[in-house]
Write an enzyme that holds these catalytic residues in place. Structure first.
Site, short mmCIF file in Angstrom:
data_model
loop_
_atom_site.label_atom_id
_atom_site.label_comp_id
_atom_site.label_asym_id
_atom_site.label_seq_id
_atom_site.Cartn_x
_atom_site.Cartn_y
_atom_site.Cartn_z
N ARG A 38 36.17 123.93 34.94
CA ARG A 38 37.16 122.93 34.50
C ARG A 38 37.92 123.38 33.25
NH1 ARG A 38 33.32 117.84 34.92
NH2 ARG A 38 33.07 117.67 37.17
N ARG A 42 42.01 118.46 31.85
CA ARG A 42 42.39 117.39 30.94
C ARG A 42 42.15 117.69 29.47
NH1 ARG A 42 39.00 112.86 33.94
NH2 ARG A 42 37.71 114.72 34.29
N ARG A 51 51.20 117.68 34.37
CA ARG A 51 50.82 116.81 35.49
C ARG A 51 51.26 115.36 35.29
NH1 ARG A 51 45.37 115.35 37.36
NH2 ARG A 51 46.65 113.75 38.32
N ASP A 87 40.81 120.94 44.03
CA ASP A 87 39.71 119.99 44.06
C ASP A 87 38.90 120.25 45.31
OD1 ASP A 87 38.46 117.16 44.84
OD2 ASP A 87 38.83 117.18 42.68
N TYR A 162 30.07 113.00 49.71
CA TYR A 162 31.30 112.21 49.53
C TYR A 162 31.70 111.52 50.83
CZ TYR A 162 32.39 113.87 44.81
OH TYR A 162 32.38 114.11 43.46
#
Length: 355
Positions: A38, A42, A51, A87, A162
């Site tokens: 990552r 962010r 983004r 992702d 998921y």
């Protein structure tokens, strides 16, 4: 075939002699290579700006944006490898699964997969389904030069979790109920996901990725016997499917201290270790013939520079006798991390390990 040779038998690419690929191959390195899970995300103000107003899944399908975001931490932190911005649910979206990534929640599947009839919704993935991946990697390899690009995918168990749960889950009740209650359906589900994951990784490698990482984010929820019986065959199938390309294969999961040996046995060349197990102990559990990746606690990044360096020193000392070591966090970069903390950590590791 040697790592990072193209299957066509061409000469090694510019990335072949990089510190990262040398460490993955357990060869002598000029310094311990560093990258962060990552790292493109962010924690970077330039990422948030790039983004702004663009939903996550949509951003993963915009080649120029993907290339820009992937490059940002390479430019800022001087890490030894880039990791492709995407992702783990992208291939599922690409084959038509109705899902979305909801801010603050994560991937949410509109209609969970819980019956044999539902398996028909998991069709084969083709390169045309993810054309944007090929295009983005082409842009990236041109800009990265001798810096390797890591491709990645979600492992079959985590994708299944998921799909069966319908979203993130703490206890994986539906997932385990299916695994225990209908082992044949479970095996068929993971086998289909292994096919899809293998196809997704092949697209990335053929486009120019120098290594691949299989993320099994949720597999730490399993006992070793359940992993060996119900998960390992599918993960092994993925690693076997990309073996012919000769690129290093990394396997990472969270809370997988009890599974490290099995995760290496599944077929990885490099086993990722979270922060709970020291690297020297992880090496004992994994056994010889594998490089290790990790494993500073991401939470220390919120402390002082001195504390970060002290923890990094602990990791480097524990890794002193490893056959190969790629320095990383024990999990992904937290969103509110100060980017300067990461830049300083890279510089510290490079300086301390220069040979």
């Amino acid at each position: 075939m040697s790592a990072n040779l193209r299957p066509t038998g061409q000469q090694p690419t510019a990335t072949y002699e990089s510190a990262f690929l040398k460490a993955c191959r357990r060869e002598p390195v000029p310094h311990t290579p560093v990258w962060f899970m990552r790292q493109a995300g962010r924690s970077l103000p330039e990422y948030l700006k790039a983004r702004e107003g663009i939903p996550m899944l949509e951003s993963c399908m915009m080649p120029e944006l993907v290339a820009e975001i992937t490059m940002q931490p390479v430019r800022r932190h001087h890490v030894d490898a880039a990791i492709y911005f995407s992702d783990i649910v992208v291939p599922l979206k690409a084959i038509g699964i109705d899902l979305d990534i909801k801010p603050g929640v994560g991937p949410v599947v509109e209609q969970p997969i819980r019956s044999r009839a539902d398996l028909a919704r998991l069709r084969d993935l083709t390169p045309e389904d993810v054309w944007y991946v090929t295009e983005a990697i082409g842009l990236l390899t041109a800009e990265l030069g001798s810096t390797p690009l890591i491709g990645f995918a979600g492992a079959p168990f985590t994708l299944a979790s998921y799909l069966v749960e319908g979203g993130p889950s703490k206890n994986h009740e539906h997932t385990k109920a299916l695994m225990y209650g209908d082992p044949q359906l479970w095996a068929d589900l993971l086998d289909r996901l292994a096919e899809i994951t293998s196809a997704f990784l092949k697209v990335q490698i053929e486009a120019g990725a120098s290594a691949v990482q299989l993320f099994d984010s949720w597999v730490g929820a399993l006992a070793p016997a359940d992993y060996r019986r119900s998960v390992m065959p599918a993960s092994s199938k993925v690693f076997k499917a990309v073996e012919e390309y000769g690129v290093p294969r990394i396997h990472f999961g969270v809370g997988t201290g009890e599974l490290l040996g099995l995760m290496g046995e599944a077929g990885a060349d490099v086993v990722g270790v979270d922060w709970r197990v020291p690297l020297d102990e992880a090496a004992r559990r994994v056994g010889p013939g594998k490089a290790l990746q990790g494993n500073i606690d991401p939470a220390v990044l919120f402390s002082t520079p001195e504390a970060v360096e002290a923890k990094a020193r602990e990791v480097l000392d524990a890794a002193a006798d490893l056959e190969g070591h790629v320095f990383n966090l024990g999990h992904g970069v937290p969103p509110t991390t100060d980017p300067d903390s990461l830049t300083g950590l890279v510089e510290y590791v490079h300086t301390q390990t220069a040979r």
